[in-house]
Motif scaffolding. Structure first.
Motif, PDB file in Angstrom:
ATOM      1  N   VAL A  79      44.787 188.770  59.585  1.00  0.00           N
ATOM      2  CA  VAL A  79      43.400 188.895  59.141  1.00  0.00           C
ATOM      3  C   VAL A  79      43.302 189.926  58.010  1.00  0.00           C
ATOM      4  N   ASN A  80      43.999 191.052  58.175  1.00  0.00           N
ATOM      5  CA  ASN A  80      44.025 192.053  57.108  1.00  0.00           C
ATOM      6  C   ASN A  80      44.577 191.472  55.808  1.00  0.00           C
ATOM      7  N   ALA A  81      45.641 190.680  55.931  1.00  0.00           N
ATOM      8  CA  ALA A  81      46.273 190.097  54.744  1.00  0.00           C
ATOM      9  C   ALA A  81      45.337 189.114  54.052  1.00  0.00           C
ATOM     10  N   PHE A  82      44.627 188.305  54.821  1.00  0.00           N
ATOM     11  CA  PHE A  82      43.680 187.384  54.201  1.00  0.00           C
ATOM     12  C   PHE A  82      42.521 188.151  53.580  1.00  0.00           C
ATOM     13  N   GLY A  83      42.078 189.202  54.255  1.00  0.00           N
ATOM     14  CA  GLY A  83      41.021 190.039  53.696  1.00  0.00           C
ATOM     15  C   GLY A  83      41.418 190.639  52.360  1.00  0.00           C
ATOM     16  N   GLU A  84      42.666 191.021  52.213  1.00  0.00           N
ATOM     17  CA  GLU A  84      43.142 191.561  50.937  1.00  0.00           C
ATOM     18  C   GLU A  84      43.058 190.515  49.830  1.00  0.00           C
ATOM     19  N   GLN A  85      43.333 189.250  50.179  1.00  0.00           N
ATOM     20  CA  GLN A  85      43.254 188.200  49.161  1.00  0.00           C
ATOM     21  C   GLN A  85      41.797 187.895  48.789  1.00  0.00           C
ATOM     22  N   VAL A  86      40.900 188.002  49.769  1.00  0.00           N
ATOM     23  CA  VAL A  86      39.474 187.841  49.469  1.00  0.00           C
ATOM     24  C   VAL A  86      39.019 188.946  48.518  1.00  0.00           C
ATOM     25  N   LYS A  87      39.444 190.168  48.780  1.00  0.00           N
ATOM     26  CA  LYS A  87      39.082 191.280  47.886  1.00  0.00           C
ATOM     27  C   LYS A  87      39.720 191.112  46.505  1.00  0.00           C
ATOM     28  N   ARG A  88      40.907 190.551  46.476  1.00  0.00           N
ATOM     29  CA  ARG A  88      41.568 190.288  45.190  1.00  0.00           C
ATOM     30  C   ARG A  88      40.747 189.288  44.369  1.00  0.00           C
ATOM     31  N   VAL A  89      40.276 188.226  45.020  1.00  0.00           N
ATOM     32  CA  VAL A  89      39.447 187.245  44.326  1.00  0.00           C
ATOM     33  C   VAL A  89      38.135 187.882  43.876  1.00  0.00           C
ATOM     34  N   ALA A  90      37.584 188.775  44.703  1.00  0.00           N
ATOM     35  CA  ALA A  90      36.340 189.454  44.337  1.00  0.00           C
ATOM     36  C   ALA A  90      36.525 190.278  43.067  1.00  0.00           C
ATOM     37  N   ILE A  91      37.652 190.976  42.967  1.00  0.00           N
ATOM     38  CA  ILE A  91      37.931 191.771  41.767  1.00  0.00           C
ATOM     39  C   ILE A  91      38.003 190.872  40.536  1.00  0.00           C
ATOM     40  N   GLU A  92      38.602 189.700  40.709  1.00  0.00           N
ATOM     41  CA  GLU A  92      38.811 188.798  39.578  1.00  0.00           C
ATOM     42  C   GLU A  92      37.546 188.015  39.190  1.00  0.00           C
ATOM     43  N   ASP A  93      36.755 187.604  40.188  1.00  0.00           N
ATOM     44  CA  ASP A  93      35.715 186.601  39.915  1.00  0.00           C
ATOM     45  C   ASP A  93      34.292 187.001  40.276  1.00  0.00           C
ATOM     46  N   LYS A  94      34.099 188.047  41.098  1.00  0.00           N
ATOM     47  CA  LYS A  94      32.758 188.330  41.622  1.00  0.00           C
ATOM     48  C   LYS A  94      31.741 188.596  40.520  1.00  0.00           C
ATOM     49  N   ALA A  95      32.080 189.439  39.558  1.00  0.00           N
ATOM     50  CA  ALA A  95      31.133 189.801  38.504  1.00  0.00           C
ATOM     51  C   ALA A  95      30.715 188.571  37.702  1.00  0.00           C
ATOM     52  N   ALA A  96      31.680 187.730  37.340  1.00  0.00           N
ATOM     53  CA  ALA A  96      31.374 186.533  36.554  1.00  0.00           C
ATOM     54  C   ALA A  96      30.521 185.552  37.356  1.00  0.00           C
ATOM     55  N   LEU A  97      30.837 185.405  38.644  1.00  0.00           N
ATOM     56  CA  LEU A  97      30.057 184.494  39.489  1.00  0.00           C
ATOM     57  C   LEU A  97      28.614 184.959  39.617  1.00  0.00           C
ATOM     58  N   GLU A  98      28.442 186.247  39.899  1.00  0.00           N
ATOM     59  CA  GLU A  98      27.090 186.766  40.086  1.00  0.00           C
ATOM     60  C   GLU A  98      26.303 186.759  38.780  1.00  0.00           C
ATOM     61  N   LYS A  99      26.987 186.933  37.658  1.00  0.00           N
ATOM     62  CA  LYS A  99      26.330 186.845  36.350  1.00  0.00           C
ATOM     63  C   LYS A  99      25.798 185.433  36.116  1.00  0.00           C
ATOM     64  N   SER A 100      26.495 184.450  36.690  1.00  0.00           N
ATOM     65  CA  SER A 100      26.083 183.050  36.552  1.00  0.00           C
ATOM     66  C   SER A 100      25.120 182.615  37.647  1.00  0.00           C
ATOM     67  N   GLY A 101      24.737 183.540  38.515  1.00  0.00           N
ATOM     68  CA  GLY A 101      23.762 183.229  39.554  1.00  0.00           C
ATOM     69  C   GLY A 101      24.343 182.796  40.869  1.00  0.00           C
ATOM     70  N   PHE A 102      25.666 182.952  41.068  1.00  0.00           N
ATOM     71  CA  PHE A 102      26.313 182.573  42.319  1.00  0.00           C
ATOM     72  C   PHE A 102      26.622 183.820  43.145  1.00  0.00           C
ATOM     73  N   LYS A 103      26.425 183.711  44.436  1.00  0.00           N
ATOM     74  CA  LYS A 103      26.690 184.828  45.328  1.00  0.00           C
ATOM     75  C   LYS A 103      28.118 184.750  45.860  1.00  0.00           C
ATOM     76  N   PHE A 104      28.815 185.876  45.838  1.00  0.00           N
ATOM     77  CA  PHE A 104      30.166 185.939  46.402  1.00  0.00           C
ATOM     78  C   PHE A 104      30.010 186.075  47.921  1.00  0.00           C
ATOM     79  N   ASN A 105      30.145 184.953  48.637  1.00  0.00           N
ATOM     80  CA  ASN A 105      29.696 184.928  50.027  1.00  0.00           C
ATOM     81  C   ASN A 105      30.692 184.307  50.996  1.00  0.00           C
ATOM     82  N   LEU A 106      31.964 184.512  50.769  1.00  0.00           N
ATOM     83  CA  LEU A 106      32.972 183.876  51.623  1.00  0.00           C
ATOM     84  C   LEU A 106      33.060 184.572  52.982  1.00  0.00           C
TER      85      LEU A 106
END
Length: 250
Positions: A79-106
């Motif tokens: 679970v910790n390892a998967f959580g790290e990958q979710v945070k990795r995706v957040a670092i890469e994509d969260k700002a761009a998604l939210e700028k486009s009106g999408f919520k980072f909600n996994l």
């Protein structure tokens, strides 16, 4: 929307996930339940949220498993390892998604048993990468469209319930949600795990496989409603049709 349900009872685990993906007016069918079955490892992962985030996190996580699976002797480490990958995706994509009106909600449900776990486990992982473990006080967790399906689970399930009862109640919970929500529907995938077996099994169901059960449940609900006594309502209904007394003028 999504309907994903994880149930933990003493006898094992049940996972149920719908497969409907709604994007605007487009509806597609995609798998939301992933099962990993290897020596000393039996687990499932279900997600609710943006499909692009889910797919990217799963791809990253698969790479981690290929290299480091032997190091994960307990499920919380997975679970910790998967959580790290979710945070990795957040670092890469969260700002761009939210700028486009999408919520980072996994949100993610992970259940199973690793070789050094004393028993099977069930976890809920949040988009921030933190998690909670489901214990005896909460035998189930739903992600996605959770409102309509809780009642039957709350009334019928406890940690001593059998796996068959857990699956039956879980399906009826999904069915109640399906009837009330246009964005949750068949087909569904399920996973079953018997405690200590290290054998996770999967099954896929189309609507025609289970519509007889759904119809039976509908009939029995209506019949049960008719059998509820009316006497408790008489005090209220007896007031109908009687004119209200006019207030005397002062």
């Amino acid at each position: 929307m999504t309907y994903c349900l994880g149930i933990k009872v003493k006898k094992g685990l049940v996972a149920i996930a719908d497969t409907r993906i709604t994007t605007g007016t487009d509806v597609t069918i995609k798998k939301k339940l992933s099962v990993i079955q290897k020596d000393g490892c039996s687990m499932f992962i279900m997600t609710s949220g943006l499909r692009s985030v889910r797919d990217k996190a799963i791809v990253y996580f698969d790479e981690v498993l290929d290299k480091e699976l032997e190091e994960f002797n307990k499920l919380y480490k997975v679970v910790n390892a998967f959580g790290e990958q979710v945070k990795r995706v957040a670092i890469e994509d969260k700002a761009a998604l939210e700028k486009s009106g999408f919520k980072f909600n996994l949100n993610t449900i992970i259940g199973g048993q690793m070789r050094d776990d004393e028993e099977h486990k069930l976890f809920l992982l949040y988009p921030e990468g933190n998690w909670v473990e489901l214990g005896e006080g909460a035998p189930y967790v739903i992600i996605g469209n959770a409102a309509q399906g809780k009642a039957i689970l709350n009334r019928s399930l406890n940690t001593s319930s059998s796996l068959k009862l857990a699956l039956k109640a879980g399906f009826l919970s999904f069915d109640s949600t399906r009837i009330s929500a246009a964005d949750v529907d068949f087909p569904i995938d399920i996973a079953l795990y018997e405690a200590g077996s290290f054998n996770m099994v999967e099954q896929h169901y189309e609507k025609e496989d289970l519509e007889r059960i759904s119809a039976q449940w509908d009939r029995e609900l209506k019949a049960a409603l008719k059998h509820v006594p009316n006497s408790w309502m008489d005090i209220a209904f007896n007031k109908l049709g009687k004119p209200r007394k006019k207030r005397k003028k002062a």
